[in-house]
Write a protein that holds these residues in place. Sequence first.
Motif, mmCIF file in Angstrom:
data_model
loop_
_atom_site.group_PDB
_atom_site.id
_atom_site.type_symbol
_atom_site.label_atom_id
_atom_site.label_comp_id
_atom_site.label_asym_id
_atom_site.label_seq_id
_atom_site.Cartn_x
_atom_site.Cartn_y
_atom_site.Cartn_z
ATOM 1 N N THR A 56 0.408 -1.065 -0.511
ATOM 2 C CA THR A 56 -0.239 -0.355 0.118
ATOM 3 C C THR A 56 0.889 0.836 -0.179
ATOM 4 O O THR A 56 2.577 0.981 0.521
ATOM 5 C CB THR A 56 -0.922 0.039 0.835
ATOM 6 O OG1 THR A 56 -0.446 0.077 1.978
ATOM 7 C CG2 THR A 56 -1.972 -1.294 1.090
ATOM 8 N N SER A 57 0.195 2.180 -0.092
ATOM 9 C CA SER A 57 0.949 3.607 0.141
ATOM 10 C C SER A 57 1.302 3.769 1.649
ATOM 11 O O SER A 57 3.050 4.334 1.314
ATOM 12 C CB SER A 57 -0.258 4.230 -0.333
ATOM 13 O OG SER A 57 -1.296 4.557 0.345
ATOM 14 N N ASN A 58 1.112 3.452 2.633
ATOM 15 C CA ASN A 58 2.146 3.847 3.048
ATOM 16 C C ASN A 58 3.502 2.663 2.934
ATOM 17 O O ASN A 58 4.164 2.804 4.351
ATOM 18 C CB ASN A 58 1.758 3.423 4.570
ATOM 19 C CG ASN A 58 0.750 2.068 4.559
ATOM 20 O OD1 ASN A 58 0.732 1.356 4.039
ATOM 21 N ND2 ASN A 58 0.402 2.496 6.137
ATOM 22 N N LYS A 59 3.219 1.687 2.055
ATOM 23 C CA LYS A 59 4.263 0.559 2.408
ATOM 24 C C LYS A 59 4.145 -0.635 3.256
ATOM 25 O O LYS A 59 5.132 -1.269 3.372
ATOM 26 C CB LYS A 59 6.011 1.485 2.617
ATOM 27 C CG LYS A 59 6.320 2.351 1.609
ATOM 28 C CD LYS A 59 6.486 1.671 -0.089
ATOM 29 C CE LYS A 59 6.794 3.268 0.256
ATOM 30 N NZ LYS A 59 6.791 2.742 -1.636
ATOM 31 N N LYS A 60 2.912 -0.874 3.231
ATOM 32 C CA LYS A 60 2.157 -2.273 4.254
ATOM 33 C C LYS A 60 2.087 -3.462 3.043
ATOM 34 O O LYS A 60 1.468 -2.773 2.344
ATOM 35 C CB LYS A 60 1.424 -1.712 4.813
ATOM 36 C CG LYS A 60 1.932 -0.599 6.680
ATOM 37 C CD LYS A 60 2.639 -1.317 7.166
ATOM 38 C CE LYS A 60 3.151 0.167 8.492
ATOM 39 N NZ LYS A 60 4.061 -0.771 9.334
ATOM 40 N N ILE A 61 1.985 -4.152 4.143
ATOM 41 C CA ILE A 61 1.618 -5.400 2.561
ATOM 42 C C ILE A 61 0.518 -5.758 3.343
ATOM 43 O O ILE A 61 -0.489 -5.913 4.596
ATOM 44 C CB ILE A 61 2.428 -6.529 2.983
ATOM 45 C CG1 ILE A 61 3.937 -6.198 2.140
ATOM 46 C CG2 ILE A 61 2.412 -7.800 2.261
ATOM 47 C CD1 ILE A 61 4.972 -6.265 2.588
ATOM 48 N N SER A 62 -0.344 -5.321 1.995
ATOM 49 C CA SER A 62 -1.836 -6.028 2.540
ATOM 50 C C SER A 62 -2.819 -7.227 1.428
ATOM 51 O O SER A 62 -1.960 -7.393 0.034
ATOM 52 C CB SER A 62 -3.228 -4.788 1.618
ATOM 53 O OG SER A 62 -4.344 -5.053 1.551
ATOM 54 N N SER A 138 11.714 4.769 4.212
ATOM 55 C CA SER A 138 9.575 4.272 3.264
ATOM 56 C C SER A 138 10.586 3.740 1.633
ATOM 57 O O SER A 138 9.207 3.734 1.969
ATOM 58 C CB SER A 138 10.199 6.227 3.469
ATOM 59 O OG SER A 138 11.218 6.832 2.292
ATOM 60 N N GLN A 139 11.445 3.742 1.771
ATOM 61 C CA GLN A 139 11.981 2.920 -0.157
ATOM 62 C C GLN A 139 12.192 1.851 1.074
ATOM 63 O O GLN A 139 12.217 0.399 -0.171
ATOM 64 C CB GLN A 139 12.375 3.495 -0.655
ATOM 65 C CG GLN A 139 11.894 4.609 -0.716
ATOM 66 C CD GLN A 139 13.601 6.068 -1.499
ATOM 67 O OE1 GLN A 139 13.198 4.835 -2.638
ATOM 68 N NE2 GLN A 139 13.586 6.492 -1.074
#
Length: 521
Positions: A56-62, A138-139
């Motif tokens: 996702t946009s906040n770098k979390k895995i969905s 962040s990356q």
Amino acid sequence: MATFESLLRVAGHQGEASLKGSSFVWKDNRKIRTDRNIVLSVKEVIAVKQGQVEITSNKKISVNSGNFFTVFYVKRVKQQKWTVARVLFAAETFELSCYWTRLLQEHMQYYGETRPEKLLVFINPFGGRRQGKNIYNSQIASLFELAGVSTTVVETAKANHARDYLLEEDLQGYDGVICVGGDGMFSELMHGLIGRAQKDAGIPENDPDAEYVSPTLRIGIIPAGSTDCICFATVGVNDPVTSALHIIIGDTQPLDVCGVYREEQLLKYSVSLVGYGFYADVLSDSDKHRWMGPVRYDYAGVKMVLSNRSYEGTVQFQLAEDSATSPRDNTRCRAGCLVCSDSTEVLPIEGELESQLWDSTETINGWKSVTGSFVAINLTCMSSACPKSPDGLSPCAHLADGTADLIMVRKCSRFHFLRHLSRHTNKKDQFDLPFVEVHRVKALRFIPLDHEETNSKSVSKQKNFFKRICKGSQTQSAWNCDGELLPYSTIDVKVHRQLIKLFARGIEEHSPSPTNSSCCF
């Protein structure tokens, strides 16, 4: 490993999927456009996850379940830059999707024996652009999580923190060490690992003739510095995500290291530059203007060009034994380079192979000797390319052939030296000048003339105008060793072949990506 085939859907369209060896292929049954087909190498697959997975946009895995499995893989976007691409496959049954997930993961493990499982990460929060911590969080952190790579993160608090940690702490269980920072941070990790390897093996580092032991751990570089020369010269681009992907898939690139010694004492290791004269003077002057930021290097460079300093001394060097390569043979060290491999094959060489020696060169006991007045003496184990100089100091230098390129620039006018410098940026041959000489060597010595003999003539006379600007002259320079100033003139240098290994593969030739895929139908 056995071949497996079945029907799978991508974006609602059915196709035939097959896994054979390291190749995973999906062919659209409509056969209208072959560019809809997907061809992946499992060696460059980052992760395979059961279900519909996305970052996702906040770098979390969905994750969403169902008859889906998701493949994340390396995609080449431009030149040497890589990014993460994702394709979602739908199977006829949940059991089939689980089987594909497990099978692909097994193939990844089988063909990815060099992939790291646990990494020790050092972050320099103060170096370069002061963005190291933000870049990692962040990356990069989410990519390591996605790939199933566990990490221990150490945020450095002082100079040589990372080096001392590697020298003293328990490193069991780690598959590599990562620096999030610039060339200075990399140097700390290199010195720590090499020093630890020699310490554990009981080998004296101060003996340049000793058979050094290579560290077992590889070094990965997440670029977050001012120039990131080493990353640029070994990967081809200063991009954090690209570097992280090379680490995840377990790429390995051996690298030569120069040991710099003085009076039987190790001073420093170097991979990109050991430079006397101009580049050392620029570094020394720029340190006085740190408040200016990165522009201080340009400011100091202009001052040193105007000062037109030159230094008298004797350069002694041993030529490389392999006469099949030369700093001017117009080849480039690229991924899979045969010159740097252990193969008995050699690359076909084009152009002039023999280095031209100045008439003043002497040979004594296998050492060539040149005495004169020099504006710059540079030694590099790699091209030393960077964004400002895409071809670097020595475009044809090799990363792991056990040699370094020695570049000697004789005393010349400001205009002629500026011509030489400008050719580092305009792709012209910077060695095709009468006052420049270049050799492929395995060892170097430099001996300056003493102060009494050189005080009146070791530096070019300057007009009063330039003298006022550049604050006079000096009779001896120092050495710039990978961006650190060594306050000595007399040194010995030896090239240690393939002493360390990086998470890299060398610069790839420009070619279409072997991965041809599309998820947007």
